[in-house]
Design a protein around this motif. Sequence first.
Motif, PDB file in Angstrom:
ATOM      1  N   ILE A   1      -4.182  26.433  -4.082  1.00  0.00           N
ATOM      2  CA  ILE A   1      -5.289  26.325  -3.127  1.00  0.00           C
ATOM      3  C   ILE A   1      -5.552  27.687  -2.479  1.00  0.00           C
ATOM      4  O   ILE A   1      -6.699  28.118  -2.339  1.00  0.00           O
TER       5      ILE A   1
ATOM      6  N   ALA B   1     -11.428  21.434  -5.611  1.00  0.00           N
ATOM      7  CA  ALA B   1     -10.759  22.526  -6.329  1.00  0.00           C
ATOM      8  C   ALA B   1      -9.297  22.167  -6.621  1.00  0.00           C
ATOM      9  O   ALA B   1      -8.778  22.456  -7.696  1.00  0.00           O
ATOM     10  N   ILE B   2      -8.648  21.511  -5.666  1.00  0.00           N
ATOM     11  CA  ILE B   2      -7.258  21.077  -5.887  1.00  0.00           C
ATOM     12  C   ILE B   2      -7.206  20.069  -7.034  1.00  0.00           C
ATOM     13  O   ILE B   2      -6.353  20.141  -7.915  1.00  0.00           O
TER      14      ILE B   2
ATOM     15  N   VAL C   1       4.187  12.858   6.577  1.00  0.00           N
ATOM     16  CA  VAL C   1       3.444  13.965   7.196  1.00  0.00           C
ATOM     17  C   VAL C   1       4.343  15.198   7.113  1.00  0.00           C
ATOM     18  O   VAL C   1       5.497  15.134   7.516  1.00  0.00           O
TER      19      VAL C   1
ATOM     20  N   ILE D   1      -7.534  29.918  -4.626  1.00  0.00           N
ATOM     21  CA  ILE D   1      -8.961  29.566  -4.608  1.00  0.00           C
ATOM     22  C   ILE D   1      -9.627  30.085  -3.337  1.00  0.00           C
ATOM     23  O   ILE D   1     -10.683  30.701  -3.375  1.00  0.00           O
TER      24      ILE D   1
ATOM     25  N   ILE E   1       1.147  23.610  -5.382  1.00  0.00           N
ATOM     26  CA  ILE E   1      -0.235  23.182  -5.132  1.00  0.00           C
ATOM     27  C   ILE E   1      -0.858  24.018  -4.010  1.00  0.00           C
ATOM     28  O   ILE E   1      -1.966  24.514  -4.124  1.00  0.00           O
TER      29      ILE E   1
ATOM     30  N   PHE F   1       3.291   8.476   8.772  1.00  0.00           N
ATOM     31  CA  PHE F   1       2.978   8.511   7.341  1.00  0.00           C
ATOM     32  C   PHE F   1       1.467   8.429   7.129  1.00  0.00           C
ATOM     33  O   PHE F   1       0.766   7.769   7.895  1.00  0.00           O
ATOM     34  N   LEU F   2       1.006   9.105   6.083  1.00  0.00           N
ATOM     35  CA  LEU F   2      -0.407   9.046   5.726  1.00  0.00           C
ATOM     36  C   LEU F   2      -0.617   7.936   4.701  1.00  0.00           C
ATOM     37  O   LEU F   2       0.203   7.751   3.794  1.00  0.00           O
ATOM     38  N   VAL F   3      -1.700   7.218   4.860  1.00  0.00           N
ATOM     39  CA  VAL F   3      -1.962   6.033   4.057  1.00  0.00           C
ATOM     40  C   VAL F   3      -2.882   6.372   2.884  1.00  0.00           C
ATOM     41  O   VAL F   3      -3.853   7.097   3.039  1.00  0.00           O
TER      42      VAL F   3
ATOM     43  N   TYR G   1       0.856  -1.205   0.000  1.00  0.00           N
ATOM     44  CA  TYR G   1       0.000   0.000   0.000  1.00  0.00           C
ATOM     45  C   TYR G   1       0.880   1.239   0.000  1.00  0.00           C
ATOM     46  O   TYR G   1       1.976   1.225   0.534  1.00  0.00           O
TER      47      TYR G   1
ATOM     48  N   ASP H   1      -6.575  11.660   7.172  1.00  0.00           N
ATOM     49  CA  ASP H   1      -6.193  10.430   6.476  1.00  0.00           C
ATOM     50  C   ASP H   1      -5.835   9.339   7.479  1.00  0.00           C
ATOM     51  O   ASP H   1      -5.520   9.642   8.629  1.00  0.00           O
ATOM     52  N   SER H   2      -5.837   8.084   7.010  1.00  0.00           N
ATOM     53  CA  SER H   2      -5.328   7.003   7.850  1.00  0.00           C
ATOM     54  C   SER H   2      -3.854   7.253   8.113  1.00  0.00           C
ATOM     55  O   SER H   2      -3.132   7.746   7.258  1.00  0.00           O
ATOM     56  N   LEU H   3      -3.415   6.913   9.313  1.00  0.00           N
ATOM     57  CA  LEU H   3      -2.065   7.240   9.757  1.00  0.00           C
ATOM     58  C   LEU H   3      -1.357   5.959  10.193  1.00  0.00           C
ATOM     59  O   LEU H   3      -1.946   5.091  10.804  1.00  0.00           O
ATOM     60  N   ARG H   4      -0.060   5.863   9.844  1.00  0.00           N
ATOM     61  CA  ARG H   4       0.733   4.719  10.274  1.00  0.00           C
ATOM     62  C   ARG H   4       2.063   5.213  10.832  1.00  0.00           C
ATOM     63  O   ARG H   4       2.557   6.256  10.455  1.00  0.00           O
TER      64      ARG H   4
ATOM     65  N   ILE I   1      -7.310  21.674 -10.345  1.00  0.00           N
ATOM     66  CA  ILE I   1      -6.011  22.258 -10.703  1.00  0.00           C
ATOM     67  C   ILE I   1      -5.052  21.163 -11.197  1.00  0.00           C
ATOM     68  O   ILE I   1      -4.410  21.285 -12.226  1.00  0.00           O
ATOM     69  N   LEU I   2      -4.996  20.074 -10.440  1.00  0.00           N
ATOM     70  CA  LEU I   2      -4.058  18.999 -10.768  1.00  0.00           C
ATOM     71  C   LEU I   2      -4.413  18.346 -12.110  1.00  0.00           C
ATOM     72  O   LEU I   2      -3.542  17.996 -12.898  1.00  0.00           O
TER      73      LEU I   2
ATOM     74  N   ILE J   1       2.168   5.072   0.898  1.00  0.00           N
ATOM     75  CA  ILE J   1       2.155   6.037   2.008  1.00  0.00           C
ATOM     76  C   ILE J   1       2.906   7.302   1.589  1.00  0.00           C
ATOM     77  O   ILE J   1       3.766   7.266   0.721  1.00  0.00           O
TER      78      ILE J   1
ATOM     79  N   ASP K   1       3.332  18.486   8.196  1.00  0.00           N
ATOM     80  CA  ASP K   1       3.087  19.463   9.263  1.00  0.00           C
ATOM     81  C   ASP K   1       3.599  18.930  10.595  1.00  0.00           C
ATOM     82  O   ASP K   1       3.785  17.734  10.751  1.00  0.00           O
ATOM     83  N   SER K   2       3.792  19.854  11.551  1.00  0.00           N
ATOM     84  CA  SER K   2       4.108  19.410  12.907  1.00  0.00           C
ATOM     85  C   SER K   2       2.928  18.595  13.431  1.00  0.00           C
ATOM     86  O   SER K   2       1.776  18.900  13.148  1.00  0.00           O
TER      87      SER K   2
ATOM     88  N   ILE L   1     -12.667  22.047  -1.031  1.00  0.00           N
ATOM     89  CA  ILE L   1     -11.267  22.445  -1.270  1.00  0.00           C
ATOM     90  C   ILE L   1     -10.534  21.335  -2.022  1.00  0.00           C
ATOM     91  O   ILE L   1      -9.830  21.594  -2.997  1.00  0.00           O
TER      92      ILE L   1
ATOM     93  N   GLU M   1      -0.320  13.920  -4.929  1.00  0.00           N
ATOM     94  CA  GLU M   1      -1.369  14.217  -5.916  1.00  0.00           C
ATOM     95  C   GLU M   1      -2.523  13.208  -5.867  1.00  0.00           C
ATOM     96  O   GLU M   1      -3.622  13.516  -6.326  1.00  0.00           O
TER      97      GLU M   1
ATOM     98  N   LEU N   1      -2.617  18.007  13.626  1.00  0.00           N
ATOM     99  CA  LEU N   1      -1.607  18.802  12.945  1.00  0.00           C
ATOM    100  C   LEU N   1      -1.563  20.191  13.575  1.00  0.00           C
ATOM    101  O   LEU N   1      -2.595  20.763  13.912  1.00  0.00           O
ATOM    102  N   VAL N   2      -0.358  20.711  13.715  1.00  0.00           N
ATOM    103  CA  VAL N   2      -0.143  21.967  14.441  1.00  0.00           C
ATOM    104  C   VAL N   2      -0.057  23.142  13.467  1.00  0.00           C
ATOM    105  O   VAL N   2       0.591  23.047  12.434  1.00  0.00           O
TER     106      VAL N   2
END
Lengths: 239, 239
Positions: free
Chosen positions: B230, A229-230, A146, B233, B226, A170-172, A141, B148-151, A233-234, A143, A148-149, A226, A218, B171-172
Amino acid sequence: MQDKYVIIVAGGKGLRMGSDSPKQFQVLCGRPVLMHTLDAFYDYDRAIRIILVLPDVQMVYWKNLCTDYDFNIPHVVVSGGETRFHSVKNGLSLIEKQLAAKEQNWMDNVLIGVHDGVRPLVSKSLIARTYEQATLEKGAYPIIPVTDSLRKSTGATAKKFVSVDRSKYFLVQTPQVFWADLLIAAYKQDYKEEFTDDVSVVEAAGTCHPTTVEGKRENLKITTPIDFAIAQILMKCKT
Amino acid sequence: MQDKYVIIVAGGKGLRMGSDSPKQFQVLCGRPVLMHTLDAFYDYDRAIRIILVLPDVQMVYWKNLCTDYDFNIPHVVVSGGETRFHSVKNGLSLIEKQLAAKEQNWMDNVLIGVHDGVRPLVSKSLIARTYEQATLEKGAYPIIPVTDSLRKSTGATAKKFVSVDRSKYFLVQTPQVFWADLLIAAYKQDYKEEFTDDVSVVEAAGTCHPTTVEGKRENLKITTPIDFAIAQILMKCKT
């Protein structure tokens, strides 16, 4: 030769979203979102078997859309369930029946992917990477890191959080791809709330530990205006 | 009466990004990103003291932009440092000098916020909420849920990850706002790599445990093309 399936899961919430058209039917660069999604898998492999899971209430609407848009990519439509888990399970039941009608070692060399219907921007290379890795590792799968903090709730006191090392998280994304026998067996478990995706179901079954491939930012999931809209654009960037 | 400061941190990387204009100077709905950011704080409170931290190499460019765009919001420009930590520290040195020139209990009733220059979409209500909460709790910062799902990487084997409960992770964002004495004291510590934001610096000092307020997804950090699209927009949505 390897048989490939993909179960495309499209919105349990469906028409309950109110006056707005569900995200999977919104028109993105001239076609409903779902058509882009199915197209991505068809473009990856013309022989892939596509199973689309839709809420019953949306089936006639989808059929009419296919006529209106002259959409001819071969696929089978299956009824959605109460949760994502039940929707995938319905798709798997159909595959199991189809495979059982074949010879004895019917599940050998069969891969099943599960993909979110509202991820129309999945690339051919990402699909290929995930199916290839799954062939070798039983499950795979995508991933992404991340950026952001990140903080974690301690649960101890409301509004109090601890810092965590974001480089470990990591986001899945989807598609999540598995050997057919493992995925079908894993979905025989009773439903649990923590089954948020297919990897979590397979891991709970304990029969394999899927590995990761590099996802793409992407390959976003369209859930808000939102996001939509992204995606617009993509899509324009691609053409 | 309460004194309020905001340190706006604008890009350590600066002109090293190559031929592209750094994100903080890109023109968003008719004005450079940074002008929108300063404007948001000025709009929140006309009496707020704005300190803008910029790399030396960008100072003349910024001054010329202010002339070209007839930008009159009062602010002081301070030299950026090697990392975000050092940039904030430079801003705090100026505040410390200004406050020391006042009466004895010079840090009473003073709040300092730190905000990313490339978050121009921060709303007046979010700024107000964070400063108000910081007044009561010594420190406050906005967070948003992970959708999102997180691992999490186990570190044990490459490409192997464990599932985590995403409802516990957030997220901060910025602004991150603190009582002046606490923030200034915290930044006297030696720099550590894990100081990714101001909350982490303050917590490491052990003098206060900042609390959270509800952030907004729209308050995004513009770091990629990207993100910029956004922001365009979202800005149009606002006008």
